[in-house]
Design a protein around this motif. Structure first.
Motif, PDB file in Angstrom:
ATOM      1  N   VAL A  25       0.814  -1.142  -0.184  1.00  0.00           N
ATOM      2  CA  VAL A  25       0.151   0.075  -0.062  1.00  0.00           C
ATOM      3  C   VAL A  25       0.877   1.256   0.075  1.00  0.00           C
ATOM      4  O   VAL A  25       1.594   1.467   1.006  1.00  0.00           O
ATOM      5  N   GLY A  62      -8.711  -1.808   5.416  1.00  0.00           N
ATOM      6  CA  GLY A  62      -8.924  -3.184   5.054  1.00  0.00           C
ATOM      7  C   GLY A  62     -10.443  -3.581   5.437  1.00  0.00           C
ATOM      8  O   GLY A  62     -11.201  -4.378   5.063  1.00  0.00           O
ATOM      9  N   ASP A 101      -6.685  -6.465   2.280  1.00  0.00           N
ATOM     10  CA  ASP A 101      -5.616  -5.663   3.124  1.00  0.00           C
ATOM     11  C   ASP A 101      -5.683  -5.952   4.479  1.00  0.00           C
ATOM     12  O   ASP A 101      -6.415  -6.782   4.885  1.00  0.00           O
TER      13      ASP A 101
END
Length: 121
Positions: A25, A62, A101
């Motif tokens: 990320v 996430g 994530d």
């Protein structure tokens, strides 16, 4: 500036959604060797709270990238104020929506904080 533009603009590249093929990320604080390519500034949103506010939910993308506020509220309803159970429910919700994530969740009971603050006045 968008993360990919910052990465490539500084001589980096994006491969399989990873900065320089390493960091997943590009907005995360990551590997020091990638610091030149990664934005380490948080996204900040200010929302006024009132006595009708029950909870403050701090969570990573996430959770927020796969569900919305209404889905979160619905998932918390059966937890009946049990914050540990609520955190678990939100993590499970994100996983059920195929989050890829990392998922971090913290729930604060705002009504308790507002009540304590009003006693000080």
């Amino acid at each position: 500036m968008r993360p990919c533009m910052r990465s490539t603009g500084n001589g980096g590249y994006v491969l399989r959604n990873r900065v320089n093929g390493v960091v997943a990320v590009s907005r995360a604080i990551g590997d020091p060797s990638q610091k030149k390519f990664i934005i380490a500034e948080p996204e900040v949103v200010e929302t006024p709270m009132s006595s009708s506010s029950d909870y403050l939910i701090l969570a990573t993308d996430g959770l927020w990238s796969v569900v919305n506020e209404n889905q979160v509220a619905a998932a918390l309803e059966p937890c009946r104020g049990n914050l540990k159970l609520g955190c678990r429910a939100l993590i499970d919700l994100a996983l059920a929506h195929n989050s890829v994530d990392d998922i971090g969740v913290l729930i604060l009971r705002i009504s308790t904080l507002i009540e304590q603050d009003s006693r000080r006045v």
